[in-house]
Design an enzyme around this catalytic site. Structure first.
Site, PDB file in Angstrom:
ATOM      1  N   ASP A 253       0.762  -1.315   0.032  1.00 52.79           N
ATOM      2  CA  ASP A 253       0.054   0.008   0.220  1.00 52.79           C
ATOM      3  C   ASP A 253       0.877   1.084   0.025  1.00 52.79           C
ATOM      4  O   ASP A 253       2.112   1.187   0.421  1.00 52.79           O
ATOM      5  CB  ASP A 253      -0.719   0.096   1.081  1.00 52.79           C
ATOM      6  CG  ASP A 253      -2.092   0.991   0.924  1.00 52.79           C
ATOM      7  OD1 ASP A 253      -2.343   1.460  -0.086  1.00 52.79           O
ATOM      8  OD2 ASP A 253      -3.013   1.010   2.010  1.00 52.79           O
ATOM      9  N   GLY A 254       0.143   2.497  -0.417  1.00 48.13           N
ATOM     10  CA  GLY A 254       0.830   3.649  -0.136  1.00 48.13           C
ATOM     11  C   GLY A 254      -0.067   4.715  -0.186  1.00 48.13           C
ATOM     12  O   GLY A 254      -1.130   4.616  -0.279  1.00 48.13           O
TER      13      GLY A 254
ATOM     14  N   ASP B 120      -4.837  -2.408  -3.354  1.00 50.87           N
ATOM     15  CA  ASP B 120      -6.071  -1.607  -3.709  1.00 50.87           C
ATOM     16  C   ASP B 120      -5.817  -0.815  -4.428  1.00 50.87           C
ATOM     17  O   ASP B 120      -6.825   0.154  -5.053  1.00 50.87           O
ATOM     18  CB  ASP B 120      -6.577  -1.067  -2.432  1.00 50.87           C
ATOM     19  CG  ASP B 120      -5.718  -0.101  -1.869  1.00 50.87           C
ATOM     20  OD1 ASP B 120      -4.745   0.545  -2.253  1.00 50.87           O
ATOM     21  OD2 ASP B 120      -6.066   0.486  -0.563  1.00 50.87           O
TER      22      ASP B 120
ATOM     23  N   HIS C  96     -10.010  -0.415   2.351  1.00 52.67           N
ATOM     24  CA  HIS C  96     -10.770  -0.129   3.495  1.00 52.67           C
ATOM     25  C   HIS C  96     -12.242  -0.859   3.801  1.00 52.67           C
ATOM     26  O   HIS C  96     -13.105  -0.386   3.988  1.00 52.67           O
ATOM     27  CB  HIS C  96     -11.174   1.477   3.679  1.00 52.67           C
ATOM     28  CG  HIS C  96     -10.088   2.492   3.542  1.00 52.67           C
ATOM     29  ND1 HIS C  96      -9.033   2.309   4.640  1.00 52.67           N
ATOM     30  CD2 HIS C  96      -9.432   3.202   2.518  1.00 52.67           C
ATOM     31  CE1 HIS C  96      -8.078   3.251   3.908  1.00 52.67           C
ATOM     32  NE2 HIS C  96      -8.181   3.888   2.944  1.00 52.67           N
TER      33      HIS C  96
ATOM     34  N   ASP D  13      -2.144  -0.359   4.899  1.00 48.55           N
ATOM     35  CA  ASP D  13      -2.540   1.033   4.916  1.00 48.55           C
ATOM     36  C   ASP D  13      -2.254   1.833   6.433  1.00 48.55           C
ATOM     37  O   ASP D  13      -1.677   2.685   6.373  1.00 48.55           O
ATOM     38  CB  ASP D  13      -4.077   0.952   4.685  1.00 48.55           C
ATOM     39  CG  ASP D  13      -4.582   2.332   4.988  1.00 48.55           C
ATOM     40  OD1 ASP D  13      -4.637   3.099   4.228  1.00 48.55           O
ATOM     41  OD2 ASP D  13      -5.343   2.761   6.136  1.00 48.55           O
TER      42      ASP D  13
ATOM     43  N   GLU E 221       2.545   3.984  -3.723  1.00 54.62           N
ATOM     44  CA  GLU E 221       1.907   2.660  -4.232  1.00 54.62           C
ATOM     45  C   GLU E 221       3.160   1.747  -5.065  1.00 54.62           C
ATOM     46  O   GLU E 221       3.235   0.448  -4.937  1.00 54.62           O
ATOM     47  CB  GLU E 221       0.916   2.751  -5.156  1.00 54.62           C
ATOM     48  CG  GLU E 221      -0.420   3.707  -4.444  1.00 54.62           C
ATOM     49  CD  GLU E 221      -1.071   2.504  -3.695  1.00 54.62           C
ATOM     50  OE1 GLU E 221      -0.591   1.264  -3.313  1.00 54.62           O
ATOM     51  OE2 GLU E 221      -2.120   2.793  -2.948  1.00 54.62           O
TER      52      GLU E 221
END
Length: 257
Positions: A12-13, A74, A132, A142, A51
């Site tokens: 994630d980023g 995501d 989320h 995240d 990301e």
């Protein structure tokens, strides 16, 4: 624990202000049951760069680790870029359809080189997960990325899967190398914090030479069992669970009282 066929990775980023302070994260789970959390930050960056950074750092860490890699993210930007768009960018000399320069070219080239290294049985496959949505691996990645984007950090875990507080493999067991079925609602656990605010283990137990011991931290437990043939260890969330673990090890269950 039965071994999985592939290395599982969540990345994630995040960036505050976009551009602004940013952070990236990667969580690696090997077939043998070893978990490694990675994370870092940058003072002025974008969400897309972070990301990309998460995926790059994950594949860099796995450079000398053979086996198929299943990457969950995501970011549709990341997945579409590395599996589709990059081919057209290369043909057009790294120009977009409108003739402009492709953003983040250096990062895309770095990521593509790492993916190319993992050809054949070591290939990397990409899977999109909804952000989320309570998917444990995505939520934890995240959390790490956001912590670094805020200029701080987070305690990064490195140790056995059975002592990891995050049920990271939940919801992805039935997915295939080609993407498989989408994650169903029934696969997803309710959202909660998987960081410092999560429920703390009551203790860590170790068994060596028939002698059980209770430890307050995983570091203490690891010092006793690391490199010891026949050693056993387990996390207990309650005092009652301590007894259950001891009985499962063939002990009375009250040796630590």
């Amino acid at each position: 624990m039965a071994e999985r066929e592939a290395i599982v990775v969540f990345t994630d980023g995040a960036a505050k202000g976009n551009p602004g302070p940013g952070g990236w994260a990667a969580i690696l789970v090997t077939p043998a049951g070893d978990v490694t959390e990675l994370g870092g930050g940058a003072g002025h960056t974008t969400n897309n760069k972070m990301e990309l950074a998460g995926a790059i750092r994950a594949l860099e860490r796995l450079r000398r680790t053979p086996g198929r890699v299943e990457i969950y993210t995501d970011s549709t930007y990341l997945i579409q870029g590395i599996t589709q768009w990059i081919h057209g960018w290369r043909r057009k000399g790294w120009k977009t359809a409108s003739g402009g320069d492709v953003l983040n070219r250096e990062l895309w080239e770095e990521l593509a080189a790492l993916v190319a290294e993992r050809g054949g049985e070591n290939r990397a496959s990409w899977h999109h997960v909804r952000g989320h949505a309570g998917i444990p691996g995505n939520e934890r990645a995240d959390e790490i990325a956001v912590a670094y984007s805020n200029g701080g950090g987070v305690d990064l875990y490195r140790g056995p899967l059975e002592l990891y507080d995050v049920p990271i493999l939940q919801g992805i067991e039935q997915r295939t190398a080609d993407g498989g079925r989408p994650i169903e609602k029934s696969d997803v656990v309710p959202r909660r914090s998987f960081g410092p605010a999560a429920a703390k283990p009551y203790s860590y137990l170790s068994l060596l030479g028939g002698v059980p011991m209770r430890h307050a931290t995983w570091a203490e437990c690891e010092r006793r069992v690391k490199g010891q043939a026949g050693a056993r260890f387990k996390k207990a969330m309650t005092r009652e669970q301590e007894g259950e673990i001891l009985r499962a090890w063939g002990l009375r269950g009250d040796e630590l009282s």
